[in-house]
Design an enzyme around this catalytic site. Structure first.
Site, PDB file in Angstrom:
ATOM      1  N   ARG A   1       8.956  14.979   2.814  1.00 20.87           N
ATOM      2  CA  ARG A   1      10.323  14.678   3.517  1.00 20.87           C
ATOM      3  C   ARG A   1      10.303  13.370   3.846  1.00 20.87           C
ATOM      4  O   ARG A   1       9.346  12.442   3.533  1.00 20.87           O
ATOM      5  CB  ARG A   1      10.475  15.294   4.489  1.00 20.87           C
ATOM      6  CG  ARG A   1       9.416  15.270   5.483  1.00 20.87           C
ATOM      7  CD  ARG A   1       9.821  16.129   6.913  1.00 20.87           C
ATOM      8  NE  ARG A   1       8.857  15.630   7.907  1.00 20.87           N
ATOM      9  CZ  ARG A   1       8.817  16.124   9.304  1.00 20.87           C
ATOM     10  NH1 ARG A   1       9.721  17.124   9.671  1.00 20.87           N
ATOM     11  NH2 ARG A   1       8.004  15.665  10.063  1.00 20.87           N
TER      12      ARG A   1
ATOM     13  N   ASP B   1       0.942  17.037   1.027  1.00 20.28           N
ATOM     14  CA  ASP B   1       1.312  17.257   2.289  1.00 20.28           C
ATOM     15  C   ASP B   1       0.829  18.601   3.073  1.00 20.28           C
ATOM     16  O   ASP B   1      -0.081  19.217   2.299  1.00 20.28           O
ATOM     17  CB  ASP B   1       2.850  17.543   2.478  1.00 20.28           C
ATOM     18  CG  ASP B   1       3.595  16.754   3.588  1.00 20.28           C
ATOM     19  OD1 ASP B   1       3.532  17.459   4.628  1.00 20.28           O
ATOM     20  OD2 ASP B   1       4.377  15.995   3.566  1.00 20.28           O
TER      21      ASP B   1
ATOM     22  N   TYR C   1      -0.272   4.610  18.163  1.00 20.24           N
ATOM     23  CA  TYR C   1       0.301   4.367  17.296  1.00 20.24           C
ATOM     24  C   TYR C   1       0.205   2.938  16.607  1.00 20.24           C
ATOM     25  O   TYR C   1      -0.047   2.698  15.404  1.00 20.24           O
ATOM     26  CB  TYR C   1       1.903   4.559  17.137  1.00 20.24           C
ATOM     27  CG  TYR C   1       2.632   4.688  15.974  1.00 20.24           C
ATOM     28  CD1 TYR C   1       2.727   5.656  15.146  1.00 20.24           C
ATOM     29  CD2 TYR C   1       3.443   3.642  15.833  1.00 20.24           C
ATOM     30  CE1 TYR C   1       3.504   5.592  13.939  1.00 20.24           C
ATOM     31  CE2 TYR C   1       4.449   3.417  14.770  1.00 20.24           C
ATOM     32  CZ  TYR C   1       4.263   4.466  13.796  1.00 20.24           C
ATOM     33  OH  TYR C   1       5.010   4.435  12.623  1.00 20.24           O
TER      34      TYR C   1
ATOM     35  N   ASP D   1      -4.725  17.619   3.890  1.00 15.97           N
ATOM     36  CA  ASP D   1      -4.908  16.985   5.238  1.00 15.97           C
ATOM     37  C   ASP D   1      -5.616  15.744   4.982  1.00 15.97           C
ATOM     38  O   ASP D   1      -6.807  15.735   4.868  1.00 15.97           O
ATOM     39  CB  ASP D   1      -5.809  18.046   6.062  1.00 15.97           C
ATOM     40  CG  ASP D   1      -5.978  17.358   7.560  1.00 15.97           C
ATOM     41  OD1 ASP D   1      -5.777  16.146   7.606  1.00 15.97           O
ATOM     42  OD2 ASP D   1      -6.597  18.158   8.400  1.00 15.97           O
ATOM     43  N   VAL D   2      -5.142  14.691   5.273  1.00 17.49           N
ATOM     44  CA  VAL D   2      -5.545  13.311   4.894  1.00 17.49           C
ATOM     45  C   VAL D   2      -6.781  12.943   5.560  1.00 17.49           C
ATOM     46  O   VAL D   2      -7.363  12.095   5.101  1.00 17.49           O
ATOM     47  CB  VAL D   2      -4.550  12.095   4.875  1.00 17.49           C
ATOM     48  CG1 VAL D   2      -3.197  12.439   3.862  1.00 17.49           C
ATOM     49  CG2 VAL D   2      -3.935  11.920   6.331  1.00 17.49           C
TER      50      VAL D   2
ATOM     51  N   LYS E   1      -1.473   1.614  13.013  1.00 15.09           N
ATOM     52  CA  LYS E   1      -0.732   0.872  12.221  1.00 15.09           C
ATOM     53  C   LYS E   1      -1.279  -0.558  11.864  1.00 15.09           C
ATOM     54  O   LYS E   1      -1.236  -1.086  10.863  1.00 15.09           O
ATOM     55  CB  LYS E   1       0.749   0.941  12.382  1.00 15.09           C
ATOM     56  CG  LYS E   1       1.118   2.027  12.329  1.00 15.09           C
ATOM     57  CD  LYS E   1       1.251   2.792  10.815  1.00 15.09           C
ATOM     58  CE  LYS E   1       1.983   4.112  10.830  1.00 15.09           C
ATOM     59  NZ  LYS E   1       1.974   4.543   9.358  1.00 15.09           N
TER      60      LYS E   1
END
Length: 251
Positions: free
Chosen positions: A16, A37, A152, A60-61, A156
């Site tokens: 998505r 995903d 977050y 699952d990364v 990043k």
């Protein structure tokens, strides 16, 4: 000729939003795409929609063993990957004072460790075929801070730094590594952060950017396509912004 003809790509968080837009565009441009995903029903449906040039597998990364399985399946189905798009990510906001170690590590595990494992997993197969392109999806919050966004932003910013370091190390193998930094994009991730599943409701207000509108996933996909293609052959270790002017300066 299509821009990714003969290329083989792995896209994480592919079912998505930005990931799905990237997958669709890559297939249109001639690539074979392994969609990954954790939303298996959506993944299988998207792979069926895209046809024989696409396949889906669960990933699952943050799990090292699952990356090995994805690389094996990709090689068996399409061949050695020449493109990796590290797109999978989660978004959480919470004040530092109340941020638990568990909540912090959940974000780091997906957004940071997932990118590390993805890059490391793809080095050997890309070396074998003479090079490749890695595109890491960071954020404007990988360049500047955000209130209540400690975990977050930390994840990043890490993606930004890892991208530059990997670009230096992997250039000798003809593997290019760049990061993309979206601003406000109308996706399910944003909707969920606003406590709804409806993207239109979550993005009904005007974002505080000079262009005065929300970006669309397809607009980020176009930039990712450029970085995955030979059109960006002299670009590596760079941060590419698509943020409606958000980081240009104060309005």
């Amino acid at each position: 000729m299509r821009r990714l003809e003969g290329k083989i790509a792995i896209v994480t968080g592919a079912v998505r939003g930005i990931g799905a837009s990237v997958a669709r565009l890559f297939v249109q441009e001639g690539a074979a795409v392994m969609l990954t995903d954790m939303r298996d029903e959506l993944g299988s449906a998207l792979a069926a929609e895209l046809g024989s040039q696409a396949a889906y597998t669960h990933l699952d990364v943050g799990e090292e063993a699952e990356w090995a399985a994805v690389l094996e399946l990709t090689h068996r189905r399409f061949g050695a990957p020449t493109i990796l798009v590290n797109n999978a990510g989660i978004f959480r906001t919470e004040p530092i004072e109340s941020l638990s170690m568990q909540a912090y590590m959940e974000v780091i595990r997906t957004n940071q460790i997932g990118v590390f494992l993805g890059m490391r997993s793809c080095i050997a197969p890309m070396r074998e075929v003479g090079g490749g392109a890695i595109v890491n999806i960071s954020s404007v919050q990988g360049l500047e801070g955000m209130r209540n966004g400690l975990a977050y932003c930390a994840s990043k910013f890490a993606v930004t730094g890892m991208t530059r370091t990997a670009a230096i190390e992997l250039a000798k193998y003809r593997i290019r590594v760049n990061s993309v930094h979206p601003g406000p994009i109308a996706t399910s991730l944003v909707a969920e952060a606003h406590g709804t599943s409806d993207i239109a409701t979550a993005t009904a207000h005007e974002p505080g950017v000079p262009m005065k509108r929300w970006g669309q996933p397809e607009e980020i996909a176009g930039l990712v396509l450029y970085l995955a293609s030979e059109e960006s052959s002299y670009s590596t270790g760079s941060a590419f912004l698509a943020d409606g002017g958000l980081t240009a300066g104060l309005m």
